[in-house]
Design a protein around this motif. Structure first.
Motif, mmCIF file in Angstrom:
data_model
loop_
_atom_site.group_PDB
_atom_site.id
_atom_site.type_symbol
_atom_site.label_atom_id
_atom_site.label_comp_id
_atom_site.label_asym_id
_atom_site.label_seq_id
_atom_site.Cartn_x
_atom_site.Cartn_y
_atom_site.Cartn_z
ATOM 1 N N UNK B 322 -34.080 13.517 10.599
ATOM 2 C CA UNK B 322 -33.881 12.427 9.814
ATOM 3 C C UNK B 322 -34.643 12.311 8.504
ATOM 4 N N UNK B 323 -34.389 11.427 7.527
ATOM 5 C CA UNK B 323 -35.011 11.512 6.465
ATOM 6 C C UNK B 323 -36.556 11.283 6.403
ATOM 7 N N UNK B 324 -37.049 10.513 7.331
ATOM 8 C CA UNK B 324 -38.398 10.336 7.725
ATOM 9 C C UNK B 324 -39.086 11.852 7.884
ATOM 10 N N UNK B 325 -38.327 12.451 8.968
ATOM 11 C CA UNK B 325 -39.012 13.597 9.695
ATOM 12 C C UNK B 325 -39.042 14.842 8.599
ATOM 13 N N UNK B 326 -37.971 14.978 7.586
ATOM 14 C CA UNK B 326 -37.849 15.844 6.688
ATOM 15 C C UNK B 326 -39.205 15.465 5.510
ATOM 16 N N UNK B 327 -39.371 14.074 5.438
ATOM 17 C CA UNK B 327 -40.481 13.811 4.487
ATOM 18 C C UNK B 327 -41.679 14.308 4.916
ATOM 19 N N UNK B 328 -41.830 14.157 6.374
ATOM 20 C CA UNK B 328 -43.288 14.423 6.582
ATOM 21 C C UNK B 328 -43.286 15.891 6.838
ATOM 22 N N UNK B 329 -42.393 16.583 7.211
ATOM 23 C CA UNK B 329 -42.219 18.045 7.150
ATOM 24 C C UNK B 329 -42.727 18.716 5.674
ATOM 25 N N UNK B 330 -42.131 18.069 4.739
ATOM 26 C CA UNK B 330 -42.580 18.268 3.167
ATOM 27 C C UNK B 330 -44.279 17.970 3.035
ATOM 28 N N UNK B 365 -22.424 21.230 8.274
ATOM 29 C CA UNK B 365 -22.309 20.909 9.660
ATOM 30 C C UNK B 365 -23.178 20.013 10.174
ATOM 31 N N UNK B 366 -24.235 19.873 9.247
ATOM 32 C CA UNK B 366 -25.392 19.080 9.985
ATOM 33 C C UNK B 366 -25.412 17.643 9.170
ATOM 34 N N UNK B 367 -25.865 16.556 9.666
ATOM 35 C CA UNK B 367 -25.478 15.311 9.320
ATOM 36 C C UNK B 367 -26.575 14.918 8.098
ATOM 37 N N UNK B 368 -27.673 15.641 7.889
ATOM 38 C CA UNK B 368 -28.623 14.859 6.926
ATOM 39 C C UNK B 368 -28.991 16.019 5.858
ATOM 40 N N UNK B 369 -28.036 17.019 5.274
ATOM 41 C CA UNK B 369 -28.401 17.747 4.224
ATOM 42 C C UNK B 369 -28.674 16.967 2.960
ATOM 43 N N UNK B 370 -27.980 16.118 2.746
ATOM 44 C CA UNK B 370 -28.175 15.254 1.613
ATOM 45 C C UNK B 370 -29.547 14.569 1.743
ATOM 46 N N UNK B 371 -29.785 14.083 2.727
ATOM 47 C CA UNK B 371 -31.046 13.439 2.942
ATOM 48 C C UNK B 371 -32.383 14.506 2.860
ATOM 49 N N UNK B 372 -32.198 15.600 3.125
ATOM 50 C CA UNK B 372 -33.532 16.560 3.145
ATOM 51 C C UNK B 372 -33.380 16.851 1.560
ATOM 52 N N UNK B 373 -32.375 16.857 0.990
ATOM 53 C CA UNK B 373 -32.549 17.021 -0.587
ATOM 54 C C UNK B 373 -33.209 16.076 -1.205
ATOM 55 N N UNK B 374 -32.763 14.946 -0.995
ATOM 56 C CA UNK B 374 -33.192 13.440 -1.496
ATOM 57 C C UNK B 374 -34.831 13.306 -1.433
#
Lengths: 419, 537
Positions: B322-330, B365-374
């Motif tokens: 999810x976007x939230x997870x990507x945010x924390x990973x960053x 093929x994965x749902x949140x590539x755009x989210x990870x970039x944003x």
């Protein structure tokens, strides 16, 4: 009866070649029409009160005037799918006088601005289709139709399209679907074919007999046409296809509105000296009339007022030795078999009607079933997509109501009416 | 715009609107079977008959359009009710009435309308119904089973294949009461959207071969979610019972997937059931795998991550978070000095959904590539790093933290797993007990998308949220929770007050421009278009 036939004047003369037809005064109507403006022809047909001979009786000129001016191409479709039980008048016209139909098609195409005319002919009419195709080939050769219709700037192609034997393809939108190569089943109206028809373009669909009247209206005038017949709204020469229990069944031509009594007399009366029990004035779709209605004029409006219809003027005569339950069964079976299966009330209802009548015939029915029969008819009528369901309901109901006592004989297991 | 009066309620509608849609606007349901807003109008079931003032007979609401002012429509008059009763009676005449053994029971149009508009008895009392003895269980294709006896000939499925998928496998054969649908000779119903016909079939005629007889629908709980099959972001309804998923159904969203989902997406839940799950936090001690408490594992993980060594430190993620997870990973990557981020993605434009505004196509093929970039985790560079890691092109990796253990089965590939195992320390968080998870030094069991909540941003920048449908098995917890714990361990109390996704999302809205001013709770059901900043309706 002293009446000079108009539509049937060339019967037996074998006018299959253009030259022979012209010798008898043929194609003079087309020649005259090409000197007129298309709108003038439409106006003349309107003035003549030419009503559609296929069944609905809708004024042909009015139908033509619905066609939008600015959309091209337009099509004329001649409905020669004559498949109503009892109807065989168009067959005679095509078989005996094919050039009359070609002339009618040409004039009508010119009037509506169509350069292609399809003649959708019933699949079983193989001989007639051959005759028509030969006549069309000759007409092309003689320059009657083709790129220059009789040396004018008007071009016309006539294509014979043979059906595959479905009754529903006589319904105009079902016919169009079939013509387009799809499953023959009626379309939703509106839009009407005059606006969105064959291949999505404006299309006029007329019956064979209707188109055959057009050359005479052009050459002899609307006044003459209106002068034939019972009144101004029900006028012109009319073909009556008489079948059933008469001495001389066949196609007869009379002024519109001849009484049934007179018609029966012309057809030699009831066969074997029997009595009239009932008659169906307009093919299997028309509600049945009883012997009491013998004096009725056979016209669109008079029959409609009496609760039946002229339809395609397919008169089926029924004598007093006939079981009306079996007549009902035959009619119900026909509609059950020919229902396209698209809309619910017709698909399920016609099937149910036949079931109930079968039950009556098997002697297992009660009076409740006969009431159910009319009840089911009422449920079908008015709820369908096209007129087939309504037709089935109306004709079966008319028999069930007018001849209820015959149904009751089966219920009460009294002596059955003879086979 | 013309005005129409329906049952005494006046409404202005666009010219050409049909009466079913017009009635919907004033909250009136006109019963119908054959009509579907995305299919051509055929007016053949006749269930939607209504009365129009001045009309001679009832007309079908679906084929009647509002063209000018002054139309007065009655949908509940005596005539209409009689017509509806008549049609219901006709429809049930030859229907087998086998609801107790029919899989559609509970979500069947016939059942619903029979109760609402029909009568409780039938006057059909004959020995034989029309039956198609040979057509009770016909597989039309690999995923759809057809029972002709239950079919009401509405032809929705026929029109679907003709007009939506344009594959035209299905046709309407024979006439009258013998009319039956079926596949054309030599064709089978096997297109990428074939199972949608089971969604639009109003009765039990077309059923899903995988779902039928698995669960009675009245036991099913429906949770709105987002498909993870690609980055179109189709809205789905996760249908589950007793913590077990039975099927996905499409959830209407006019700006994304319309009424449809593809067959591939429909069975993404099978990934979660076909693969064994990681249930407990595990650490490799002296060559042996040991189950440890979360507290212990987090501590060890944090220690490993913050310790300074000479080799590379890489966080390898996939586009499934999810976007939230990507945010924390960053945040995690920023906290640990010298950490590289890598994002595994797969370009895939094979998925598509036809909609009235054009075809929606997948990019990844994965749902949140755009989210990870944003949120700033994913970038072209990180895609490249991921490829190099997977191909074993980076040799001196000291710590490799892989945040997903499945990635469409990629992490079951022995060659890739060997490449990843080259790292000195391999930490794997994920839900699947994949090959990769089995060779890891530290295993952190996480939840699947179905067991957590969060947001995805699809390839058209539409932010959508998904909520928790199932409870997690064993000791699995959401990845975001694990990251927060690790962060708290590295820098005590930095993220003390983040206990749920809602609070996390607040942090995102503060730091990420595109999400400014939003709140998790107020993300509308159809999502928000981030480019236009407007809620979708």
């Amino acid at each position: 009866m002293n009446y000079e036939p108009v539509l049937l004047r060339n019967i037996g003369k074998k006018l299959y070649k253009v030259a022979d037809y012209v010798k008898e005064g043929g194609y003079s109507g087309l020649e005259k029409a090409l000197q007129m403006k298309p709108e003038e022809i439409t106006e003349e047909v309107k003035k003549a009160n030419l009503r559609g001979r296929g069944g609905a009786g809708f004024p042909a000129g009015v139908k033509w005037s619905f066609v939008p001016k600015d959309i091209y191409p337009k099509y004329l479709v001649c409905n020669a799918d004559e498949s109503e039980p009892g109807t065989f008048k168009d067959r005679v016209l095509i078989e005996e006088d094919p050039h009359l139909l070609i002339e009618g098609c040409a004039i009508s195409s010119y009037a509506i601005g169509a350069n292609t005319c399809y003649i959708y002919i019933r699949g079983e009419y193989t001989k007639q289709a051959d005759i028509l195709e030969d006549a069309i080939a000759d007409a092309y050769k003689e320059g009657i139709i083709g790129s220059k219709v009789m040396d004018s700037n008007f071009s016309l192609d006539i294509v014979v399209h043979r059906g595959a034997g479905a009754y529903i393809c006589g319904e105009e939108t079902g016919l169009l679907e079939s013509l387009e190569g799809k499953r023959g089943q009626p379309r939703v109206k509106p839009p009407f074919p005059a606006v969105v028809g064959a291949f999505g373009k404006p299309t006029v669909i007329n019956n064979v007999e209707t188109l055959c009247c057009v050359p005479f209206i052009v050459s002899r005038g609307a006044e003459w046409f209106r002068s034939i017949g019972i009144d101004e709204k029900n006028c012109g020469p009319k073909l009556y296809a008489i079948s059933g229990h008469v001495e001389k069944p066949g196609v007869y031509e009379f002024p519109m509105g001849i009484t049934f009594e007179k018609l029966l007399e012309e057809a030699g009366g009831i066969w074997q000296g029997r009595k009239l029990k009932a008659f169906i004035p307009g093919g299997a779709s028309a509600p049945v009339m009883t012997a009491d209605d013998i004096g009725i004029p056979m016209s669109f409006d008079h029959l409609a007022k009496a609760g039946s219809m002229l339809g395609s003027a397919a008169v089926i005569v029924i004598d007093d030795n006939t079981c009306m339950v079996k007549v009902a069964k035959t009619i119900a079976h026909f509609f059950n078999h020919e229902s396209c299966g698209q809309c619910t009330p017709c698909r399920e209802g016609t099937n149910w009607l036949e079931y109930i009548i079968d039950k009556v015939l098997s002697g297992k029915a009660t009076e409740k079933d006969i009431d159910l029969l009319t009840g089911v008819c009422n449920q079908i009528e008015g709820n369908c997509l096209c007129a087939l369901g309504d037709a089935a309901a109306m004709s079966v109901r008319s028999i069930a109501i007018k001849f209820k006592e015959e149904f009751m004989k089966y219920v009460k297991k009294l002596t059955l009416v003879r086979e | 715009m013309p005005k129409v009066v329906i049952d005494g309620r006046e409404i202005e509608v666009e010219k050409g609107t049909n009466l079913i849609e017009a009635a919907k606007l004033v909250g009136i349901q006109i019963p119908h079977y054959c009509y579907h807003p995305r299919l051509s109008v055929v007016g053949q079931c006749r269930m939607c008959l209504v009365e129009i003032e001045g009309g001679r007979k009832p007309v079908a609401a679906c084929t009647t359009t509002v063209e000018r002012d002054g139309m007065v429509v009655f949908t509940k008059s005596k005539t209409v009710q009689e017509s509806q009763r008549a049609i219901m009676e006709f429809l049930l005449l030859n229907h087998p009435l086998d609801c107790p053994i029919c899989d559609q029971a509970g979500e069947c149009g016939l059942q619903d309308y029979a109760v609402k508009h029909g009568v409780a008895f039938s006057r059909f009392e004959y020995d034989s119904k029309r039956v198609f003895p040979d057509a009770e269980r016909i597989p039309l294709g690999p995923r759809v089973i057809f029972n002709a006896n239950r079919c009401i000939q509405c032809t929705r499925c026929v029109r679907f294949t003709a007009e939506i998928t344009k594959t035209g496998e299905l046709g309407f054969f024979y006439r009258g009461s013998r009319a039956i649908i079926g596949t054309y000779p030599g064709k089978i119903l096997d297109n990428p959207l074939s199972e949608c016909v089971t969604d639009i079939c109003p009765v039990g005629a077309l059923t899903s071969s995988k779902f039928r007889f698995r669960k009675r629908v009245w036991y099913i709980v429906k949770t709105p979610s987002i498909c993870t099959g690609c980055d179109i972001g189709c809205n789905i309804s996760v249908e589950h019972s007793n913590n077990k998923v039975y099927r996905y159904k499409p959830r209407f969203n006019s700006k994304v997937n319309d009424h449809w989902i593809c067959d591939y997406g429909r069975y993404r839940w099978e990934d979660y059931t076909k693969n064994k799950r990681l249930l407990s936090p595990i650490i490799r001690e002296k060559g042996k795998l040991q189950i440890r408490s979360w507290k212990k594992i987090i501590k060890v993980t944090a220690q490993n991550l913050k310790a300074s060594f000479s080799g590379e430190k890489i966080i390898l993620s996939t586009g499934f978070h999810s976007c939230e997870t990507f945010f924390l990973l960053k945040k995690l990557a920023n906290t640990i000095e010298g950490t590289k981020t890598a994002l595994w993605v797969k370009k895939d434009n094979s998925r598509y959904i036809p909609t009235p505004t054009g075809e929606k196509r997948s990019k990844y093929s994965s749902p949140n590539v755009m989210g990870s970039q944003i949120v700033g985790f994913g970038s072209e560079e990180s895609f490249e790093v991921a490829q190099r890691v997977l191909n074993g092109k980076i040799n001196n990796i000291h710590i490799l933290f892989v945040t997903d253990s499945f990635a469409e089965g990629t992490f079951n590939d022995r060659k890739i797993v060997n490449n990843l195992r080259k790292a000195n320390i391999l930490i794997v968080a994920g839900w699947a007990k994949s090959l990769l998870a089995q060779v890891a030094d530290i295993i952190l069991p996480t939840t699947t998308t179905l067991e957590e909540e969060g947001t995805f941003i699809n390839n058209e920048s539409i932010l959508q949220k998904y909520v928790k449908a199932l409870s997690a098995p064993g000791n699995a917890i959401p990845l975001w929770q694990i990251i927060i714990e690790i962060l708290n361990n590295i820098k005590p109390d930095t993220f003390k007050n983040y206990e749920n996704v809602s609070q996390l999302f607040e942090m995102l809205t503060e730091e990420i421009e595109e999400l400014e001013g939003l709140t998790f709770k107020k993300i509308p059901p159809y999502g928000i278009d981030l480019r236009k900043r407007e809620a979708l309706v």
